[in-house]
Structures are given as C-alpha cells and as structure tokens.
Write a protein that holds these residues in place. Structure first.
Motif, mmCIF file in Angstrom:
data_model
loop_
_atom_site.group_PDB
_atom_site.id
_atom_site.type_symbol
_atom_site.label_atom_id
_atom_site.label_comp_id
_atom_site.label_asym_id
_atom_site.label_seq_id
_atom_site.Cartn_x
_atom_site.Cartn_y
_atom_site.Cartn_z
ATOM 1 N N GLN A 47 -3.186 -7.152 -3.476
ATOM 2 C CA GLN A 47 -3.648 -6.268 -4.563
ATOM 3 C C GLN A 47 -5.161 -6.454 -4.777
ATOM 4 N N ALA A 48 -5.649 -7.662 -4.595
ATOM 5 C CA ALA A 48 -7.102 -7.893 -4.704
ATOM 6 C C ALA A 48 -7.838 -7.072 -3.645
ATOM 7 N N HIS A 100 0.841 -1.211 0.000
ATOM 8 C CA HIS A 100 0.000 0.000 0.000
ATOM 9 C C HIS A 100 0.873 1.257 0.000
ATOM 10 N N PHE A 101 1.901 1.292 0.842
ATOM 11 C CA PHE A 101 2.776 2.478 0.894
ATOM 12 C C PHE A 101 3.508 2.688 -0.427
ATOM 13 N N LYS A 102 3.889 1.577 -1.082
ATOM 14 C CA LYS A 102 4.588 1.698 -2.364
ATOM 15 C C LYS A 102 3.714 2.460 -3.355
ATOM 16 N N LYS A 103 2.415 2.168 -3.342
ATOM 17 C CA LYS A 103 1.512 2.769 -4.332
ATOM 18 C C LYS A 103 0.802 4.016 -3.825
ATOM 19 N N ASN A 104 0.730 4.192 -2.509
ATOM 20 C CA ASN A 104 0.013 5.343 -1.919
ATOM 21 C C ASN A 104 0.851 5.943 -0.794
ATOM 22 N N PRO A 105 1.976 6.581 -1.142
ATOM 23 C CA PRO A 105 2.884 7.041 -0.079
ATOM 24 C C PRO A 105 2.271 8.062 0.862
#
Ligand SMILES: NC(=O)c1ccc[n+]([C@@H]2O[C@H](COP(=O)([O-])OP(=O)(O)OC[C@H]3O[C@@H](n4cnc5c(N)ncnc54)[C@H](O)[C@@H]3O)[C@@H](O)[C@H]2O)c1
Length: 333
Positions: free
Chosen positions: A221-222, A20-25
């Motif tokens: 991811q799901a 989650h942090f990788k995609k939504n920092p």
C-alpha cells in the motif's frame, strides 16, 4: 494504468498485484518473473484468469525483452531480486547478476521510452544502526553483506540515471516484511514451519539482533501511495512497528503455536550479521499520508494461522536446504 511488475510471483510482488487489482480492477498488469528461488506460481493463482493480467516467464536481464515490454506500459515496478542474505553469503554471483545487471537492464528501457520506475530496495543498504541512531533517506549507505551491497549498487544506478538522464523514478527502502506466501527459508516462515514440524528452531548468535518489521500488505500500500503521490528522483524509507529482537519474534511465534521456548537452538551467527536496523519513515507519511494499518501481534497471529492452514503451499517447497539451521554453510556454487 498499464503496469509491468517484475518479480510478481515472489512474496511481495504477488501481494502488490493482488492488492492492486482489488482496488483498481481496470488496470492492466504484466507480471514478468523467471520463476527462480522465492517464486511460486501459486501466489497468484486467484488472478491467473483475469483478462487484464498476463504472466511472462522471462528474465529482467534480457534487455531486448524488457525494452519491448517497457515501450507499451506506463510504469515499471521492480520486485525481482535475489533476496536472501544467507544465500548471498554462500554464493554472491547470482546477486550481482540479477540485482545489479537486472536493474541496469530495466533502467535502459526506462530511459529509452521515458516511463515511470519504482525501484524496490531495502533498509539493509544502510547497514548497522549503532546505539539510538535511526537512518533517514539522506543517511550514508554502508551495506554489510553481498545481498545488501548489490541492492545498494542498484540504488546508486537508479539515482545516477535520474541525475544523468532525468528518468522518472522513485526508490523505496523498506524494512523486513512478513505475511502469507513468504518463502520458507526466511526467519518467520522458517520458525513457523520448523515449530509445526516439532524441529528445533535455530537462532543465529545470541538472537539479540534488532529489526523492525512490516506486514506485507502495508508495504504494497505504501508503494501505491508513492505511485500517485511520490516525487520523482526521491528515496522513501518504509517501516511500521517498534524495533524487536529476533529472539522475541521467535518466542512470540512459539507462544502462538503453544510450543515451549526450549525448542530454540542457538547456532553460530551469520557472518557480517548486522546487530540493528533502524529507519525513520516520516517522509512517506508526511508527503503521501501513508500509515501502516496492521497491528504487529494481530498480523503475526494471522500469518501463523495462514501457514497452519496452507501446508499444501509450503510442503513442496521445503527440503533440508531451505530449512537448514545455517544455510550459508551450504556450498551452493
Ligand atoms: N522480504 C523482505 O523483507 C524485503 C524487505 C525490503 C525489501 N525487499 C525487496 O523487495 C523485493 C521483493 O522481495 P521478496 O521478499 O518478495 O523476494 P522473493 O525472493 O520472494 O521474490 C523475488 C522474485 O523475483 C524473481 N526473480 C529473481 N531473479 C529474477 C530475474 N533475473 N528475472 C526475473 N525475475 C526474477 C523470483 O523468481 C521471485 O519471484 C526485492 O527486491 C527485495 O530486495 C524485501
């Protein structure tokens, strides 16, 4: 987005936080975990200094703590659970406490403050899939072991809170996960670790139990897709690959490690062992566009390589109990 992740120090919860942090920092995450069996603080080592991340050593059964935290977040995702079937056979009580009463405690906060809830459940609640049967989300719930029964009870609680109080919730039912950071007592890490140590690799019964598997990153991811595109009150099955027997999985791992199949040792079967799990996940695919990204054989090789390269992660976690050939025979009361 402000997220409360429960059980974020375990195998799947920690993968969710990192992904989650990788995609939504810019998201803020509180990770609440009581650091019981299955957890490892090292799983989230690389984000512990992130200013948007906070860790709390707490128990989901603590209603006042949960209520105070839920008040200030947008969404709660619950990965916290007693998660090992074999332990539930040896001693069911902690499973009732955490998996049922813990879910109740979260639900009370959710209904009080009207927040979104993702309840992470399992395909094991459907029980044995006989013949060619494959379960969809409307199939009958028929759990075979205490772990699955407590997860099923929690699913019922969640759906009852949606019907009675109108809470905003989604239940996920995922198949067997594998990948880095999975606690050594589960089938794939245990097989890898015992093989690396040149110990016999136990297979329950005839090893012909059928499961389908998913790489842990595909699972989290799901969940991401469901946060944005899932429908409240709905249940979503999640799975990835062709069904495969436990014997084939173990042989594939031995092949990757270039070890002989003669290392397999057939041991007495787990009581109540389901012969086959099978679910259909076209609902999440059609409604959210989610599809697994990882190929099974590549992901399995990647996982074996991770355990080979991270002995310092698993070495302190293993003892005779975690690597025991038939853990349900250990008196853990
Ligand atoms: N591993 C799988 O193959 C799989 C498949 C489908 C569904 N699930 C579900 O996914 C969730 C996560 O599974 P996992 O494999 O990561 O499990 P895990 O055992 O690795 O992690 C569970 C985490 O919950 C924490 N926890 C347990 N009781 C707690 C409590 N009372 N309060 C706070 N924290 C508590 C533990 O400390 C641990 O960090 C579980 O709900 C499990 O039922 C797992």
């Amino acid at each position: 987005m402000n997220i409360l992740v429960c059980g974020g120090t375990g195998f799947i919860g920690s993968e969710f936080i990192k992904n989650h942090f990788k995609k939504n920092p810019k998201s803020k995450i509180i990770n609440l975990d009581n650091l019981t069996i299955g957890s490892n603080i090292k799983n989230i080592e690389n984000i512990k200094n992130n200013s948007n991340y906070k860790f709390l050593k707490e128990d989901i059964r603590n209603e006042s703590v949960m209520s105070n935290l839920i008040k200030d977040v947008d969404i709660v995702i619950n990965f916290a659970a007693e998660s090992h079937v074999d332990r539930s056979i040896a001693n069911p009580k902690p499973f009732l406490d955490t998996n049922i009463l813990g879910t109740y405690s979260i639900l009370e906060g959710i209904r009080k403050y009207d927040k979104q809830f993702i309840h992470v459940s399992t395909d094991e609640i459907y029980g044995d899939a006989h013949g060619k049967l494959s379960f969809d989300e409307n199939s009958q719930i028929n759990p075979s072991n205490p772990y699955a029964a407590t997860k099923a009870a929690a699913d019922h609680l969640v759906s009852s809170y949606h019907r009675t109080y109108g809470i905003n919730c989604i239940t996920t039912r995922c198949t067997n996960n594998f990948g880095p950071n999975q606690f050594p007592e589960k089938l794939i890490p245990k097989t890898i670790i015992r093989s690396i140590k040149n110990l016999k690799v136990p297979l329950y019964g005839d090893g012909m139990q059928i499961r389908s598997w998913i790489y842990v990153n595909d699972h989290v991811q799901a969940i991401e897709n469901l946060i944005s595109k899932g429908k409240s009150g709905e249940v979503y099955n999640i799975t990835a690959y062709e069904e495969i027997t436990n014997k084939t999985i173990v042989e594939k791992i031995l092949d990757i490690l270039k070890k002989p199949h003669s290392m397999i040792e057939y041991v007495g079967d787990r009581p109540g062992h389901d012969k086959r799990y099978s679910i259909n996940c076209s609902k999440i695919e059609n409604q959210t566009g989610w599809k697994p990204q990882y190929n099974f054989d590549d992901a399995l090789k990647q996982t074996v390589t991770w355990y080979l390269e991270n002995q310092s992660w698993w070495d302190p976690l293993i003892d005779d109990d975690t690597l025991h050939p038939q853990p349900w025979t250990i008196n853990s009361k």
